[in-house]
Design an enzyme around this catalytic site. Structure first.
Site, PDB file in Angstrom:
ATOM      1  N   LYS A  37       0.823  -1.209   0.000  1.00  0.00           N
ATOM      2  CA  LYS A  37       0.000   0.000   0.000  1.00  0.00           C
ATOM      3  C   LYS A  37       0.860   1.264   0.000  1.00  0.00           C
ATOM      4  CE  LYS A  37      -0.607   0.359   5.013  1.00  0.00           C
ATOM      5  NZ  LYS A  37       0.134   1.610   5.145  1.00  0.00           N
ATOM      6  N   THR A  38       1.997   1.260   0.725  1.00  0.00           N
ATOM      7  CA  THR A  38       2.864   2.431   0.722  1.00  0.00           C
ATOM      8  C   THR A  38       3.424   2.682  -0.670  1.00  0.00           C
ATOM      9  OG1 THR A  38       3.467   1.991   3.033  1.00  0.00           O
ATOM     10  CG2 THR A  38       4.879   3.495   1.796  1.00  0.00           C
ATOM     11  N   ASP A 225      -3.743   7.492   4.351  1.00  0.00           N
ATOM     12  CA  ASP A 225      -3.220   6.161   4.634  1.00  0.00           C
ATOM     13  C   ASP A 225      -3.865   5.626   5.920  1.00  0.00           C
ATOM     14  OD1 ASP A 225      -1.685   3.889   4.468  1.00  0.00           O
ATOM     15  OD2 ASP A 225       0.113   4.808   5.323  1.00  0.00           O
ATOM     16  N   GLU A 226      -3.935   4.296   6.048  1.00  0.00           N
ATOM     17  CA  GLU A 226      -4.491   3.653   7.257  1.00  0.00           C
ATOM     18  C   GLU A 226      -5.890   4.197   7.574  1.00  0.00           C
ATOM     19  OE1 GLU A 226      -2.963   1.199   8.311  1.00  0.00           O
ATOM     20  OE2 GLU A 226      -0.793   1.452   8.213  1.00  0.00           O
ATOM     21  N   GLN A 256      -7.153  -4.759   9.668  1.00  0.00           N
ATOM     22  CA  GLN A 256      -6.065  -4.259  10.508  1.00  0.00           C
ATOM     23  C   GLN A 256      -6.496  -3.056  11.347  1.00  0.00           C
ATOM     24  OE1 GLN A 256      -1.932  -4.504   8.759  1.00  0.00           O
ATOM     25  NE2 GLN A 256      -3.074  -4.668   6.841  1.00  0.00           N
ATOM     26  N   ARG A 603       3.005  -9.719  10.659  1.00  0.00           N
ATOM     27  CA  ARG A 603       4.298  -9.010  10.741  1.00  0.00           C
ATOM     28  C   ARG A 603       5.442  -9.938  10.329  1.00  0.00           C
ATOM     29  NH1 ARG A 603       2.492  -4.991   9.605  1.00  0.00           N
ATOM     30  NH2 ARG A 603       0.630  -6.264   9.366  1.00  0.00           N
TER      31      ARG A 603
END
Length: 768
Positions: A37-38, A225-226, A256, A603
């Protein structure tokens, strides 16, 4: 599209490329864990500038941590062509609102030099409010009151506090009065807390059309973002910063969303299509981070949630090792097992990064002890950050007071640091005088310093302090920040105080002051002001301290968001610990815990270990109930999971075994032979010396148990998940009901007392 554009997009998969190049209106990108996504956000910014000709300063990208914003900025600048004019704006929500308020603070009754209060400052203000209202801590603790006020601010506009905040709460009127006094105290100090940055920025945009229109004109393209972690205020800010037709790109993953306790509203992402008409929804489902088995295990867990949008994550990565479950006897055995695995992998020559993730901070202690004993280097994320250290907070408080004389918390902190003979009796008189005369605390100090009726013992130290502060205030604007900081630390006597102490701790604190001066030098090199430096210190977060070069990192699951490691240990996976006991009575809280588990599992890049302990020390020294494995373990397919018993066999009672244990291979490991105060043998010996059980407590209910009923009942009377009320322990939830002969034993988690084992016939339980 020109050939050079195709080169620019060549590294993207088809879904990423579509998300980068879409410009037909509002866009929601559902980006699964590890799906890049980044990469999409940074490439989209570069695409808008390099290919669409958008002015860089017309682009605003907002994320949730300073570290993420900084890394995103570096990636964008590295890809942009040279010779451009201006840079895109990349920021956190709080930094964005802070800059907005610095320019327009006067419209809301503040000065541009307002202070930002951290959690310690907030707690001190709240403590004063509760004392002024004669509310004892037995009724309401200051930190709890701060948490309640924070949730209210993050869910309501300021003009809605009277009706929306604390709605349906039995103590609503009390909380509203506390909030009103707390806000009054902050305004009197020309200060805002973190929540006020959002709340006041929203008020500014909603009530001042010219400010809102100016910022809408500047923000032609907004990227968030997020997005799954936005709260109601942030959602309303997004609506104010954009205008139809929305050029808004929101990137997030509802699986998330793990900050509900901070006010994050999952509905913001689940209902995005309703809020922004003609939205395009795209999914990023290819995972680039984890092995196939890790991905399958994590996806199987989160798939049990109902509040989510369906995604099917997949990867071209290798299948990888099986996910391993370490089952141990006790908390120290669990830490020993993790330490052995790390040492074994290091002996194999692997230069992996490791993370030990836990639900609550208290779990770190055993791992620290074991790692120290086995010479395993580690760092803790979420401990005391640099800007939270006493000497740094003291010097920052001096700068805050010099910039904002109304900052009563800064003044209260440093007026007698180093010691000047200004005692608490004098401070009480200063506070009373300020309240009676309607003055700030600093104005009261100035008045007392000139008062001839005060004794020299009280007047002289105050006069000397006022003179020192006035001198420093005059010198600060014309002095380089680093040189001024260094000189100030000498002149106020702080360096002398630490040098005279001459201890290892004081030398370390002197080193921290030198590091603060170096940070100020770096700040000067960027051409930024004292106000910018103080804002940076105020808005720093724990995640900004993460060092990707650290081989073993210990942190909470919440702190691990956005990070990745070669090897992850997700520890303490027991019912009542993870999922947390306070979540067991609420379906939405259980789903949040499951998302947290999913975040922890994803993670891991190469290896994932999940661990639980059959016994763990609790606050009750006589609580010897066996832990149940977390329900999340039973949601993982047996085909990708291997269970390793550490310290006991899978023998003893299938009722205490996880549902998957009989389906997977078992490997016996030699138990840890050392002594531990919470080991099973130690606890059993502790009770044996006291006659085989917990001693009867005088005046306890044990002496007055009712006679057994003729029909003791069975497990079906209180099935797992039943909410119950106990006359002594309060509300709880049934974890397990076991029939043993004529008795039914209940394993219950009580909200305020933890886990208890009760015999049903004597329990006096009432179903809720």
């Amino acid at each position: 599209m020109p050939a050079e554009s195709m080169d620019f997009l060549a590294g993207l998969n088809p879904q990423q490329r579509e998300a980068v190049t879409f410009t037909g209106g509002p866009l929601l990108v559902l980006a699964g864990a590890g799906s890049g996504k980044t990469r999409v956000i940074t490439h989209r910014i570069v695409y808008l500038i390099a290919e669409m000709g958008v002015r860089p300063d017309h682009i605003l990208a907002v994320t949730f941590t300073n570290k993420a914003a900084e890394e995103m900025c570096q990636r964008v600048l590295a890809m942009l062509p040279e010779g451009r004019s201006g840079n895109p704006r990349l920021s956190t929500f709080h930094s964005l609102c802070n800059r907005l308020l610095r320019r327009h603070a006067a419209r809301l009754g503040y000065t541009s030099d307002f202070s930002i209060y951290d959690s310690d400052d907030q707690s001190k203000v709240m403590k004063g409010c509760l004392q002024e209202m004669s509310i004892p801590e037995s009724i309401l603790l200051p930190r709890k009151a701060c948490s309640i006020v924070s949730r209210a601010k993050n869910s309501s506009r300021r003009n809605e506090f009277a009706t929306r905040a604390f709605r349906d709460h039995r103590d609503a009127d009390l909380y509203r009065r506390v909030l009103a006094l707390y806000d009054q105290k902050l305004r009197a100090s020309n200060a805002m807390d973190f929540d006020d940055l959002l709340l006041n920025a929203l008020e500014l945009l909603e009530e001042h059309d010219e400010v809102r229109l100016r910022h809408q004109e500047q923000t032609r393209h907004l990227l968030i973002d997020e997005y799954q972690d936005t709260n109601r205020l942030q959602y309303l800010l997004v609506k104010q910063l954009t205008q139809p037709p929305y050029d808004l790109c929101a990137v997030g993953d509802e699986d998330q969303s793990i900050y509900r306790f901070r006010g994050a509203h999952l509905g913001n992402i689940l209902e995005f299509e309703k809020d922004f008409p003609n939205v395009r929804v795209m999914k990023l489902e290819q995972n680039y981070r984890s092995t196939q088995r890790i991905l399958e295990a994590a996806s199987s867990v989160v798939r049990n949630n109902r509040e989510r949008k369906e995604k099917t994550l997949w990867t071209r990565n290798d299948p990888g090792d099986l996910v391993r479950c370490l089952a141990s006897n006790s908390g120290i055995d669990e830490a020993e097992a993790v330490g052995k695995v790390i040492l074994a992998l290091k002996r194999d020559g692997l230069d992996d990064t490791f993370a030990v993730l836990y639900r609550t901070n208290f779990q770190s202690r055993y791992f620290e002890e074991v790692f120290k004993r086995n010479a395993i280097p580690y760092t803790i994320l979420g401990g005391l950050s640099f800007y939270a250290r006493a000497e740094i907070k003291d010097l920052i408080a001096y700068l805050r007071l010099l910039r904002n004389p109304g900052d009563s918390m800064a003044l209260d902190r440093i007026i007698n640091v180093p010691a000047r003979g200004i005692g608490e009796t004098t401070m009480d008189r200063l506070r009373t005088h300020a309240a009676e005369q309607g003055l700030s605390l600093w104005e009261s100090v100035e008045a007392f310093a000139r008062d001839p009726e005060l004794s020299n013992r009280a007047c002289c130290p105050l006069a000397g302090f006022v003179h020192l502060v006035q001198q420093l205030r005059m010198e600060m604007p014309s002095s380089p920040l680093a040189a001024f900081l260094e000189s100030m630390a000498e002149r106020i006597g702080y360096v002398k105080m630490l040098e005279e102490e001459n201890s290892p701790e004081s030398l370390s604190r002197l080193g921290n002051i030198e590091e603060l001066v170096r940070a100020a030098h770096e700040w000067e090199g960027q051409g930024l002001s004292v106000s910018d430096f103080l804002d940076q210190a105020s808005l720093a977060s724990d995640s900004d301290n993460y060092d990707s070069k650290s081989h073993v990192t210990l942190m909470t699951l919440h702190s691990a968001k956005g990070l990745e490691f070669d090897v992850v240990f997700l520890v303490g996976m027991e019912e009542g610990l993870f999922p947390h006991g306070q979540s067991l009575q609420n379906h939405a809280d259980i789903e949040e815990e499951r998302r947290l588990c999913y975040v922890g599992m994803t993670r891991a890049r190469r290896r994932l270990y999940l661990s639980w302990a059959r016994f763990r020390r609790t606050f009750d020294p006589f609580a010897l109930g066996e832990n149940l494995p977390s329900r999340f373990l039973s949601e993982i397919p047996a085909t990708v999971l291997e269970t390793i018993e550490n310290g006991y066999s899978s023998r003893e009672s299938s009722a205490w075994s996880s549902p998957f244990q009989a389906e997977v291979p078992q490997k016996e490991r030699k138990p840890y032979a050392g002594k531990s105060y919470d080991s099973v043998d130690s606890m059993k010996e502790f009770l044996r010396r006291r006659g085989g059980g917990a001693p009867a407590r005088s005046g306890s209910r044990a002496a007055a148990l009712p006679p057994p009923p003729t029909d003791p009942g069975g497990p079906n009377d209180f099935p797992p998940g039943t909410r119950v009320q106990h006359p002594q322990f309060g509300e709880g939830v049934i974890l397990q009901a076991l029939k043993e002969g004529d008795e039914t034993k209940l394993n219950i988690h009580f909200s305020n007392f933890g886990r208890k084992k009760l015999i049903q016939r004597y329990s006096n339980l009432v179903k809720i």
